[in-house]
Design an enzyme around this catalytic site. Structure first.
Site, PDB file in Angstrom:
ATOM      1  N   HIS A 356       0.826  -1.206   0.000  1.00  0.00           N
ATOM      2  CA  HIS A 356       0.000   0.000   0.000  1.00  0.00           C
ATOM      3  C   HIS A 356       0.860   1.255   0.000  1.00  0.00           C
ATOM      4  O   HIS A 356       0.532   2.250  -0.653  1.00  0.00           O
ATOM      5  CB  HIS A 356      -0.953   0.002   1.203  1.00  0.00           C
ATOM      6  CG  HIS A 356      -2.068   0.990   1.086  1.00  0.00           C
ATOM      7  ND1 HIS A 356      -2.019   2.248   1.659  1.00  0.00           N
ATOM      8  CD2 HIS A 356      -3.265   0.915   0.442  1.00  0.00           C
ATOM      9  CE1 HIS A 356      -3.133   2.890   1.389  1.00  0.00           C
ATOM     10  NE2 HIS A 356      -3.916   2.111   0.650  1.00  0.00           N
ATOM     11  N   CYS A 357       1.978   1.217   0.710  1.00  0.00           N
ATOM     12  CA  CYS A 357       2.881   2.373   0.781  1.00  0.00           C
ATOM     13  C   CYS A 357       3.497   2.706  -0.571  1.00  0.00           C
ATOM     14  O   CYS A 357       3.853   3.858  -0.834  1.00  0.00           O
ATOM     15  CB  CYS A 357       4.015   2.117   1.765  1.00  0.00           C
ATOM     16  SG  CYS A 357       3.531   1.509   3.377  1.00  0.00           S
ATOM     17  N   LEU A 358       3.666   1.698  -1.414  1.00  0.00           N
ATOM     18  CA  LEU A 358       4.386   1.847  -2.675  1.00  0.00           C
ATOM     19  C   LEU A 358       3.468   1.999  -3.875  1.00  0.00           C
ATOM     20  O   LEU A 358       3.918   1.961  -5.018  1.00  0.00           O
ATOM     21  CB  LEU A 358       5.306   0.637  -2.878  1.00  0.00           C
ATOM     22  CG  LEU A 358       6.514   0.612  -1.931  1.00  0.00           C
ATOM     23  CD1 LEU A 358       7.072  -0.794  -1.816  1.00  0.00           C
ATOM     24  CD2 LEU A 358       7.591   1.571  -2.417  1.00  0.00           C
TER      25      LEU A 358
END
Length: 368
Positions: A356-358
């Site tokens: 999700h962060c990327l």
């Protein structure tokens, strides 16, 4: 690109939920050697696997430096993956990229937050971050998307989750941290979020996951799965430092209602591990003054909650952990209409985040 002086709320725009229809997902190629081991090669392999998994469901655009363009283009060999040249300091487009907003007339715009590498010179993870601070506006430029500027308000996309119906979930650990917007009170921060995301209620969880180097991003700890229902990272082990964090969050969620007056249904997702980097993995990271040190004695903030919802699919991290299959089963039960794809998450976790962060979804506007 048009820069707007108004706010999304004033113009009838809002941030949709992640499960809303999407036109594409944005990613940025990892190569920073003081964050990704072995010059980023293992992380790049994981990146390719994730991009190709997403591309089965919808288009992907990957932003890549000039130096890595040919390498990335050769590896991302799928018609549904577009590669564009873009300078950046690192790959965390959830946090450096824009937040897209839509209205009911089929229009798309973007909110460009201020980015300071998770704390600037007071606990930030690297410097400089000037190229990352331009990623949001560059993405919007490529998409010919009008931009809302937030006048220096520091926010990362991973620090918020919305249900698209007026409610936002975040953590005090991150948004009230002195290294984000120390000049603003909680009420002033809520006002900015209300204006730029068109939310009516903000739910403050005390903390995120233990040792999350972003200062407790909510996307690694608690996420929406549908209106009125959330998935919370969980442990039943009283000796786990996450135990009080999980229980404090559960207490908040069980004793509040969302903007529509609904009580929350809270589903629990077991936390993997505990997970640690090996000495060999840490030795592969360049040691640079001012960048986050990698240490095998420090527990990694691994979480299955750090997944991405795409059109018809769930792209979730696996960690070669006994809990991987249980996590897949939970996600498949919660998202019966989606195909759950588990993608390699350990290399991403070693760099400080996960799927999700990327990634950053771009919603598909529609006319009501």
């Amino acid at each position: 690109m048009t820069t707007l002086n108004s706010t999304p709320r004033a113009d009838g725009f809002h941030m949709p939920a992640e499960w809303a229809p999407q036109t594409q997902v944005w990613m940025v190629w990892p190569e920073r050697p003081d964050n990704w081991r072995l010059g980023g090669k293992p992380a790049q392999a994981a990146h390719v696997a994730i991009a190709k998994a997403i591309a089965r469901f919808e288009p992907v655009t990957v932003a890549v430096s000039a130096a890595q363009y040919d390498n990335a283009r050769a590896r991302l060999d799928m018609p549904n993956i577009r590669v564009v040249e873009m300078s950046s300091n690192d790959a965390w487009v959830r946090d450096s990229g824009p937040t897209f907003v839509i209205n009911d007339r089929g229009e798309l715009r973007g909110v460009n937050w201020e980015f300071n590498a998770w704390g600037g010179f007071d606990g930030g993870l690297y410097a400089p971050w000037n190229l990352d601070s331009q990623v949001g506006s560059k993405v919007l430029e490529i998409e010919r998307c009008p931009r809302y500027a937030t006048q220096g308000f520091v926010l990362e996309g991973g620090s918020i989750h919305v249900d698209g119906e007026g409610t936002l979930i975040t953590t005090e650990e991150c948004l009230l941290n002195r290294n984000r917007n120390p000049h603003l009170t909680r009420e002033q921060i809520e006002a900015v979020l209300s204006d730029y995301l068109a939310v009516d209620k903000i739910i403050w969880l005390p903390d995120g996951l233990f040792n999350d180097e972003t200062d407790g991003h909510v996307d690694n700890f608690c996420c929406y799965i549908r209106p009125g229902e959330v998935l919370l990272a969980w442990t039943d082990d009283p000796e786990d430092p996450n135990y009080p964090r999980c229980h404090a969050a559960l207490s908040i969620l069980e004793n509040t209602r969302d903007a529509q007056g609904r009580a929350f249904i809270v589903h629990k997702m077991p936390i993997p591990g505990p997970l640690f980097a090996t000495e060999e993995e840490c030795a592969g990271v360049d040691q640079v003054h001012g960048s986050q040190e990698r240490n095998p004695s420090v527990r990694l903030a691994g979480s299955y909650v750090n997944f991405l919802i795409v059109n018809g699919g769930i792209i979730a991290p696996s960690f070669d952990d006994p809990m991987d299959e249980k996590a897949r089963e939970i996600l498949q039960k919660l998202f019966p209409e989606h195909e759950v794809v588990m993608a390699p998450g350990r290399e991403l976790l070693l760099g400080g985040g996960n799927i999700h962060c990327l990634t950053q979804q771009q919603p598909a506007p529609f006319k009501a």
